[in-house]
Design a protein around this motif. Structure first.
Motif, PDB file in Angstrom:
ATOM      1  N   ILE A   1      -0.132   7.525  -3.028  1.00  0.00           N
ATOM      2  CA  ILE A   1      -0.760   6.170  -3.738  1.00  0.00           C
ATOM      3  C   ILE A   1       0.077   5.550  -4.469  1.00  0.00           C
ATOM      4  O   ILE A   1       1.186   6.061  -4.893  1.00  0.00           O
ATOM      5  CB  ILE A   1      -1.969   6.741  -4.613  1.00  0.00           C
ATOM      6  CG1 ILE A   1      -2.785   5.736  -5.196  1.00  0.00           C
ATOM      7  CG2 ILE A   1      -1.300   7.576  -5.928  1.00  0.00           C
ATOM      8  CD1 ILE A   1      -4.083   5.948  -5.840  1.00  0.00           C
ATOM      9  N   ASN A   2      -0.002   4.122  -4.342  1.00  0.00           N
ATOM     10  CA  ASN A   2       0.820   3.195  -4.926  1.00  0.00           C
ATOM     11  C   ASN A   2       0.119   1.980  -5.520  1.00  0.00           C
ATOM     12  O   ASN A   2      -1.148   1.963  -5.287  1.00  0.00           O
ATOM     13  CB  ASN A   2       2.132   2.813  -4.434  1.00  0.00           C
ATOM     14  CG  ASN A   2       1.735   2.311  -2.902  1.00  0.00           C
ATOM     15  OD1 ASN A   2       0.673   1.943  -2.608  1.00  0.00           O
ATOM     16  ND2 ASN A   2       2.957   2.464  -2.002  1.00  0.00           N
TER      17      ASN A   2
ATOM     18  N   GLU B   1      -3.787   1.831  -4.277  1.00  0.00           N
ATOM     19  CA  GLU B   1      -4.922   1.523  -5.530  1.00  0.00           C
ATOM     20  C   GLU B   1      -5.750   0.708  -5.057  1.00  0.00           C
ATOM     21  O   GLU B   1      -7.052   0.526  -5.159  1.00  0.00           O
ATOM     22  CB  GLU B   1      -4.168   1.537  -6.885  1.00  0.00           C
ATOM     23  CG  GLU B   1      -5.158   1.608  -7.901  1.00  0.00           C
ATOM     24  CD  GLU B   1      -4.608   1.721  -9.226  1.00  0.00           C
ATOM     25  OE1 GLU B   1      -5.463   1.453 -10.363  1.00  0.00           O
ATOM     26  OE2 GLU B   1      -3.275   1.773  -9.149  1.00  0.00           O
TER      27      GLU B   1
ATOM     28  N   ARG C   1      -5.470   7.603  -8.928  1.00  0.00           N
ATOM     29  CA  ARG C   1      -3.927   7.379  -9.251  1.00  0.00           C
ATOM     30  C   ARG C   1      -3.596   8.226 -10.463  1.00  0.00           C
ATOM     31  O   ARG C   1      -2.502   8.716 -10.614  1.00  0.00           O
ATOM     32  CB  ARG C   1      -4.016   5.849  -9.336  1.00  0.00           C
ATOM     33  CG  ARG C   1      -2.314   5.551  -9.749  1.00  0.00           C
ATOM     34  CD  ARG C   1      -1.881   4.301  -9.444  1.00  0.00           C
ATOM     35  NE  ARG C   1      -0.348   4.065  -9.214  1.00  0.00           N
ATOM     36  CZ  ARG C   1       0.198   3.065  -9.013  1.00  0.00           C
ATOM     37  NH1 ARG C   1      -0.556   1.856  -8.882  1.00  0.00           N
ATOM     38  NH2 ARG C   1       1.608   3.050  -8.829  1.00  0.00           N
TER      39      ARG C   1
ATOM     40  N   THR D   1      -0.810  11.028 -10.634  1.00  0.00           N
ATOM     41  CA  THR D   1       0.578  10.816 -11.450  1.00  0.00           C
ATOM     42  C   THR D   1       0.793  11.954 -12.440  1.00  0.00           C
ATOM     43  O   THR D   1       2.016  12.455 -12.900  1.00  0.00           O
ATOM     44  CB  THR D   1       0.308   9.439 -12.483  1.00  0.00           C
ATOM     45  OG1 THR D   1      -0.012   8.349 -11.385  1.00  0.00           O
ATOM     46  CG2 THR D   1       1.374   9.051 -13.310  1.00  0.00           C
TER      47      THR D   1
END
Length: 521
Positions: free
Chosen positions: A107-108, A112, A128, A132
């Motif tokens: 995911i980035n 997202e 996300r 993280t």
């Protein structure tokens, strides 16, 4: 590098427990997200040559990721339908909670936004956030890189490296497992229990691994992911509630559990996710079980024709029998003592000790020879050394599938979980008795009463079976040589001397030792 498409012709020693289970489920057309396995052979090589190993396998990783993209009709690291993956450890023998797993990888910012478009902004933010937090805890104490392939590479490296984490080493030492086999890594397409109101995650055992009763057992968390369920930090629901909330998915889950139990000829623990009403199976393995459950389940499976006499006895160890014969509380003694806390009985037995809430202090006390009860808000993978040193485990939160419950059953530690917030502080420093049968913590050191192998119908039934097939028959009385020492070495010596019958104070354990010796000869 092996695609887990149902056709992987490799043993468990190569694919690891997780990969082997995924491939078996896909072979039988069960609903499993696509996955591939980086084998234990690579895992062993990584431990000595990490950089060279990753460089060597990376082209194959990219190729297998392309296969996952094709099978899922999604794209890794970009929209409009992004593919996210989990990266999970897969030792040959189950090591619950001892190594690392990373979910929602890939995911980035772009991903997202894509997740928000076809799901919801809340779902995208939550996914996300989860990634993280997990990346910072497991891979590096920094924000994840934006490049999804950089995330993937460092994630694979971290999971391989977790084979040599202090908790994994301590667990293998305790269980007598080899440290040379390494772990496989399974990369699997994500499905999302946190996507919508009719989504969620859970863990199901095809039969009760605590008591041994022949009924489905497990927990379910609407709107959550699998790490929520096993962490013990979130209030979960009994698996029976799924039958009311999502009856079609529940029926599919129970049918799958029965099929897997027949295929494996053993009770299965299944991790599952429901995404927008659709059931997905993520993992299956032989369920960790208490000593009481080990005996009852072996006899059940034998009566049902799934295993024979020899296999039934193989599944009950001398340690199981010894645990069952540990002294227990009489009802009048139990009820006369002050009840300090109550929760879910996660592993049966009764133990007494001083309550410690700090792992380091618990280790110091155990080193002094003091009986220790480890009391925590919830247990974490890094708490395993404290769990090993303790006679019993008590937690404030968590259910039957939580880390504390599963690892306690594997280690044979009496456990009561989910006793309520504030319990750790209220018990700290006190002399307590933990009753893993009743799910209670009572004040003081309570007197216990011992049992014998002849006191329970299940142990008598196992003894009758063992008398028919053991190479060394053991009797409580009779005109036979007396086995004064009840160790495995003494049993081997008796067999080497040519004895076929002996008198023993623990006949069933003696015959189980003899069967083990015969199998390993």
């Amino acid at each position: 590098m092996v695609l887990l498409d149902g056709g992987a012709n490799h043993p468990r020693e190569i694919l690891g427990n997780k990969g082997h289970g995924i491939d078996a489920m896909r072979r039988h057309k069960l609903p499993v997200p696509p996955a591939f396995c980086i084998t234990t052979t690579v895992g062993v090589r990584y431990l000595t040559e990490p950089q060279q190993t990753m460089d060597a396998i990376w082209p194959d990783v990219l190729d297998r990721m392309s296969r996952l993209e094709a099978e899922t009709s999604r794209t890794f690291g970009r929209g409009p339908r992004p593919l996210l993956v989990s990266v999970r450890s897969g030792a040959t023998q189950s090591m619950p909670g001892m190594m690392d797993t990373i979910l929602d990888l890939g995911i980035n910012d772009e991903v997202e936004q894509a997740l928000a478009s076809y799901g919801s902004p809340d779902f995208a933010r939550d996914t996300r956030r989860r990634f993280t937090r997990m990346y910072r805890r497991i891979v590096a104490d920094t924000s994840p890189p934006d490049d999804p392939y950089a995330q993937l590479r460092t994630g694979i490296e971290a999971v391989f490296a977790s084979w040599n984490s202090p908790r994994a080493i301590a667990y293998r030492d305790h269980c007598g497992l080899s440290d040379r086999s390494g772990t496989a890594v399974v990369v699997q397409a994500m499905v999302f229990g946190n996507q919508a109101t009719n989504s969620g995650a859970g863990v199901l055992s095809s039969r009760n691994p605590v008591t041994g009763s022949a009924e489905p057992f497990g927990e379910w968390l609407p709107g959550g992911q699998g790490d929520d369920v096993v962490s013990g930090l979130v209030d979960v629901e009994p698996i029976a509630t799924l039958s009311h909330e999502q009856p079609a998915a529940y029926v599919d889950l129970i049918d799958a559990a029965r099929s897997l139990e027949r295929l494996a000829r053993d009770v299965q623990e299944i991790e599952f996710t429901i995404e927008d009403g659709r059931l997905w199976l993520l993992q299956t393995r032989a369920a960790e079980r208490s000593a009481q459950a080990a005996v009852r389940l072996a006899l059940q499976l034998r009566r049902e024709g799934l295993i024979d006499d020899t296999e039934a006895l193989r599944r009950v160890t001398p340690a199981h029998v010894e645990t069952l014969l540990l002294p227990a509380l009489q009802p009048e003694t139990r009820l006369a003592a002050k009840l300090l806390a109550s929760g879910l009985p996660a592993c049966p037995g009764v133990v007494t000790g001083t309550a410690y809430t700090d792992v380091d202090r618990a280790l110091d006390a155990a080193a002094r020879g003091e009986p220790v009860i480890l009391v925590r808000d919830h247990t974490r993978p890094e708490d395993v050394l404290g769990m090993l040193s303790a006679q019993g485990i008590v937690t404030e939160v968590g259910g039957a599938a939580s880390h504390a419950a599963v690892v306690s059953r594997e280690l044979g530690r009496v456990a009561v979980v989910g006793c309520g917030h504030g319990v750790a502080a209220s018990l700290a420093g006190k002399q307590i008795t933990v009753d893993g049968y009743e799910g209670e913590v009572r004040e003081g050191k309570l007197s216990l009463s011992a049992w014998s192998e002849n006191d329970t119908a299940e142990l008598r039934e196992l003894t009758d079976i063992a008398l028919r097939i053991s190479p060394l028959r053991a009797h409580s009385t009779g005109d036979h040589p007396n086995l004064d020492d009840h160790s495995e070495a003494a049993v081997r010596a008796a067999m080497a001397a040519g004895h076929t019958d002996v008198v023993s104070a623990t006949p069933l354990r003696t015959m189980l030792y003899a069967l083990n010796a015969q199998a390993n000869a």
